[in-house]
Design a protein around this motif. Structure first.
Motif, PDB file in Angstrom:
ATOM      1  N   MET A 101       0.849  -1.182   0.000  1.00 60.19           N
ATOM      2  CA  MET A 101       0.000   0.000   0.000  1.00 60.19           C
ATOM      3  C   MET A 101       0.891   1.240   0.000  1.00 60.19           C
ATOM      4  O   MET A 101       1.861   1.316   0.727  1.00 60.19           O
ATOM      5  N   SER A 102       0.544   2.194  -0.840  1.00 57.72           N
ATOM      6  CA  SER A 102       1.270   3.455  -0.906  1.00 57.72           C
ATOM      7  C   SER A 102       0.702   4.442   0.104  1.00 57.72           C
ATOM      8  O   SER A 102      -0.431   4.294   0.573  1.00 57.72           O
ATOM      9  N   SER A 103       1.489   5.475   0.405  1.00 54.13           N
ATOM     10  CA  SER A 103       1.030   6.450   1.392  1.00 54.13           C
ATOM     11  C   SER A 103       1.370   7.872   0.968  1.00 54.13           C
ATOM     12  O   SER A 103       2.363   8.109   0.275  1.00 54.13           O
ATOM     13  N   VAL A 104       0.509   8.784   1.403  1.00 53.95           N
ATOM     14  CA  VAL A 104       0.713  10.206   1.173  1.00 53.95           C
ATOM     15  C   VAL A 104       0.777  10.891   2.526  1.00 53.95           C
ATOM     16  O   VAL A 104      -0.070  10.667   3.396  1.00 53.95           O
ATOM     17  N   LEU A 105       1.778  11.722   2.695  1.00 53.45           N
ATOM     18  CA  LEU A 105       1.929  12.526   3.901  1.00 53.45           C
ATOM     19  C   LEU A 105       1.447  13.936   3.602  1.00 53.45           C
ATOM     20  O   LEU A 105       1.921  14.568   2.659  1.00 53.45           O
ATOM     21  N   VAL A 106       0.509  14.404   4.403  1.00 46.13           N
ATOM     22  CA  VAL A 106       0.031  15.781   4.308  1.00 46.13           C
ATOM     23  C   VAL A 106       0.677  16.541   5.460  1.00 46.13           C
ATOM     24  O   VAL A 106       0.418  16.242   6.628  1.00 46.13           O
ATOM     25  N   VAL A 107       1.555  17.485   5.134  1.00 46.67           N
ATOM     26  CA  VAL A 107       2.218  18.308   6.149  1.00 46.67           C
ATOM     27  C   VAL A 107       1.601  19.693   6.055  1.00 46.67           C
ATOM     28  O   VAL A 107       1.625  20.313   4.990  1.00 46.67           O
ATOM     29  N   HIS A 108       1.045  20.143   7.157  1.00 46.07           N
ATOM     30  CA  HIS A 108       0.290  21.396   7.110  1.00 46.07           C
ATOM     31  C   HIS A 108       0.531  22.272   8.327  1.00 46.07           C
ATOM     32  O   HIS A 108       0.850  21.784   9.412  1.00 46.07           O
ATOM     33  N   HIS A 109       0.380  23.556   8.091  1.00 41.43           N
ATOM     34  CA  HIS A 109       0.289  24.532   9.177  1.00 41.43           C
ATOM     35  C   HIS A 109      -1.038  25.240   8.962  1.00 41.43           C
ATOM     36  O   HIS A 109      -1.194  25.989   8.000  1.00 41.43           O
ATOM     37  N   ALA A 110      -1.988  24.943   9.828  1.00 35.19           N
ATOM     38  CA  ALA A 110      -3.363  25.416   9.634  1.00 35.19           C
ATOM     39  C   ALA A 110      -3.891  26.086  10.900  1.00 35.19           C
ATOM     40  O   ALA A 110      -4.774  25.560  11.572  1.00 35.19           O
ATOM     41  N   PRO A 111      -3.384  27.274  11.219  1.00 34.35           N
ATOM     42  CA  PRO A 111      -3.789  27.931  12.456  1.00 34.35           C
ATOM     43  C   PRO A 111      -5.131  28.668  12.381  1.00 34.35           C
ATOM     44  O   PRO A 111      -5.634  29.106  13.406  1.00 34.35           O
ATOM     45  N   SER A 112      -5.693  28.793  11.184  1.00 37.22           N
ATOM     46  CA  SER A 112      -6.935  29.562  11.046  1.00 37.22           C
ATOM     47  C   SER A 112      -8.066  28.670  10.542  1.00 37.22           C
ATOM     48  O   SER A 112      -7.816  27.607   9.965  1.00 37.22           O
ATOM     49  N   PRO A 113      -9.305  29.110  10.715  1.00 38.89           N
ATOM     50  CA  PRO A 113     -10.432  28.333  10.179  1.00 38.89           C
ATOM     51  C   PRO A 113     -10.339  28.113   8.668  1.00 38.89           C
ATOM     52  O   PRO A 113     -10.662  27.041   8.177  1.00 38.89           O
ATOM     53  N   ARG A 114      -9.883  29.117   7.921  1.00 39.16           N
ATOM     54  CA  ARG A 114      -9.747  28.948   6.469  1.00 39.16           C
ATOM     55  C   ARG A 114      -8.774  27.809   6.154  1.00 39.16           C
ATOM     56  O   ARG A 114      -9.033  26.966   5.296  1.00 39.16           O
ATOM     57  N   LEU A 115      -7.640  27.814   6.812  1.00 35.50           N
ATOM     58  CA  LEU A 115      -6.643  26.778   6.535  1.00 35.50           C
ATOM     59  C   LEU A 115      -7.113  25.409   7.000  1.00 35.50           C
ATOM     60  O   LEU A 115      -6.820  24.399   6.353  1.00 35.50           O
ATOM     61  N   ARG A 116      -7.869  25.353   8.083  1.00 33.98           N
ATOM     62  CA  ARG A 116      -8.412  24.061   8.515  1.00 33.98           C
ATOM     63  C   ARG A 116      -9.412  23.533   7.484  1.00 33.98           C
ATOM     64  O   ARG A 116      -9.489  22.327   7.241  1.00 33.98           O
ATOM     65  N   ARG A 117     -10.159  24.421   6.828  1.00 36.60           N
ATOM     66  CA  ARG A 117     -11.064  23.997   5.752  1.00 36.60           C
ATOM     67  C   ARG A 117     -10.266  23.435   4.578  1.00 36.60           C
ATOM     68  O   ARG A 117     -10.698  22.487   3.922  1.00 36.60           O
ATOM     69  N   ILE A 118      -9.106  24.002   4.318  1.00 40.96           N
ATOM     70  CA  ILE A 118      -8.264  23.487   3.239  1.00 40.96           C
ATOM     71  C   ILE A 118      -7.735  22.098   3.598  1.00 40.96           C
ATOM     72  O   ILE A 118      -7.722  21.195   2.758  1.00 40.96           O
ATOM     73  N   VAL A 119      -7.312  21.906   4.849  1.00 45.52           N
ATOM     74  CA  VAL A 119      -6.862  20.569   5.285  1.00 45.52           C
ATOM     75  C   VAL A 119      -7.997  19.566   5.085  1.00 45.52           C
ATOM     76  O   VAL A 119      -7.785  18.458   4.570  1.00 45.52           O
ATOM     77  N   GLU A 120      -9.201  19.939   5.470  1.00 46.18           N
ATOM     78  CA  GLU A 120     -10.352  19.048   5.285  1.00 46.18           C
ATOM     79  C   GLU A 120     -10.567  18.732   3.803  1.00 46.18           C
ATOM     80  O   GLU A 120     -10.876  17.590   3.447  1.00 46.18           O
ATOM     81  N   ALA A 121     -10.398  19.724   2.933  1.00 46.04           N
ATOM     82  CA  ALA A 121     -10.563  19.493   1.492  1.00 46.04           C
ATOM     83  C   ALA A 121      -9.490  18.538   0.971  1.00 46.04           C
ATOM     84  O   ALA A 121      -9.777  17.661   0.145  1.00 46.04           O
ATOM     85  N   ILE A 122      -8.271  18.682   1.455  1.00 44.83           N
ATOM     86  CA  ILE A 122      -7.189  17.766   1.070  1.00 44.83           C
ATOM     87  C   ILE A 122      -7.556  16.348   1.482  1.00 44.83           C
ATOM     88  O   ILE A 122      -7.458  15.405   0.692  1.00 44.83           O
ATOM     89  N   GLU A 123      -7.990  16.195   2.716  1.00 43.32           N
ATOM     90  CA  GLU A 123      -8.342  14.865   3.223  1.00 43.32           C
ATOM     91  C   GLU A 123      -9.540  14.292   2.475  1.00 43.32           C
ATOM     92  O   GLU A 123      -9.589  13.086   2.205  1.00 43.32           O
ATOM     93  N   THR A 124     -10.485  15.142   2.099  1.00 41.69           N
ATOM     94  CA  THR A 124     -11.637  14.695   1.308  1.00 41.69           C
ATOM     95  C   THR A 124     -11.178  14.183  -0.050  1.00 41.69           C
ATOM     96  O   THR A 124     -11.628  13.138  -0.520  1.00 41.69           O
ATOM     97  N   GLY A 125     -10.276  14.913  -0.687  1.00 36.18           N
ATOM     98  CA  GLY A 125      -9.757  14.488  -1.984  1.00 36.18           C
ATOM     99  C   GLY A 125      -9.061  13.143  -1.916  1.00 36.18           C
ATOM    100  O   GLY A 125      -9.176  12.316  -2.824  1.00 36.18           O
ATOM    101  N   MET A 126      -8.374  12.903  -0.821  1.00 34.92           N
ATOM    102  CA  MET A 126      -7.648  11.642  -0.655  1.00 34.92           C
ATOM    103  C   MET A 126      -8.577  10.493  -0.280  1.00 34.92           C
ATOM    104  O   MET A 126      -8.191   9.332  -0.384  1.00 34.92           O
ATOM    105  N   ALA A 127      -9.795  10.799   0.154  1.00 30.75           N
ATOM    106  CA  ALA A 127     -10.734   9.768   0.594  1.00 30.75           C
ATOM    107  C   ALA A 127     -11.599   9.236  -0.554  1.00 30.75           C
ATOM    108  O   ALA A 127     -12.513   8.456  -0.324  1.00 30.75           O
ATOM    109  N   HIS A 128     -11.304   9.630  -1.771  1.00 26.26           N
ATOM    110  CA  HIS A 128     -12.071   9.168  -2.934  1.00 26.26           C
ATOM    111  C   HIS A 128     -12.028   7.639  -2.992  1.00 26.26           C
ATOM    112  O   HIS A 128     -10.964   7.040  -2.767  1.00 26.26           O
ATOM    113  N   PRO A 129     -13.157   6.982  -3.287  1.00 25.43           N
ATOM    114  CA  PRO A 129     -13.192   5.507  -3.304  1.00 25.43           C
ATOM    115  C   PRO A 129     -12.163   4.860  -4.230  1.00 25.43           C
ATOM    116  O   PRO A 129     -11.676   3.769  -3.934  1.00 25.43           O
TER     117      PRO A 129
END
Length: 150
Positions: free
Chosen positions: A1-29
């Motif tokens: 199994m391959s892996s992707v590392l998401v390294v982020h600095h998300a101190p604001s609500p906007r950036l936390r929404r971006i982290v969520e979008a990244i994780e959503t993109g990676m959760a595609h079936p």
């Protein structure tokens, strides 16, 4: 199994929404064979980097540069990982209030030093985030994972 590392600095609500979008993109079936590890920049280590097969970096643009937290991550991991991660795919996402160019350039220089391969141009987001912005982030993140599947 391959892996992707998401390294982020998300101190604001906007950036936390971006982290969520990244994780959503990676959760595609279609990407179920890809493991995703999302780690704040201040907690990410060289072991995280060396274990991963691809990367997504997220930073705010602070004073025309990447965040101090992401810079600190690169400072701690650069020489240990140099030469060991060559050719691996990555994507970059930068959010700023008015300008992201300096932050993009600074991260791209490090990625070049590691000989990483960009799977898309840096995603540069300015100001408030719309649905289209977050969808773009999710698509770019999924591209990193899809690149690992061949």
């Amino acid at each position: 199994m391959s892996s992707v590392l998401v390294v982020h600095h998300a101190p604001s609500p906007r950036l936390r929404r971006i982290v969520e979008a990244i994780e959503t993109g990676m959760a595609h079936p279609e990407l179920e064979d890809i493991a995703v590890e999302s780690v704040p920049a201040l907690a990410a280590t060289d072991d995280h980097v060396l274990r991963a097969d691809g990367y997504v970096f997220l930073t705010p643009a602070n004073f025309g540069y990447m965040s101090g937290a992401l810079k600190h991550f690169f400072d701690r991991t650069y020489y240990t990982c140099e030469g060991a991660v060559s050719g691996r795919p990555y994507a970059l996402c930068v959010h700023g209030d008015n300008d992201t160019a300096g932050a993009v350039t600074s991260v791209e220089k490090i990625a070049t030093g590691w000989a990483l391969q960009a799977v898309a141009p840096a995603t540069q987001l300015i100001g408030e985030l719309g649905r289209d912005d977050l969808d773009t982030v999710a698509e770019v993140a999924a591209t990193v994972a899809a690149n690992l599947l061949g």
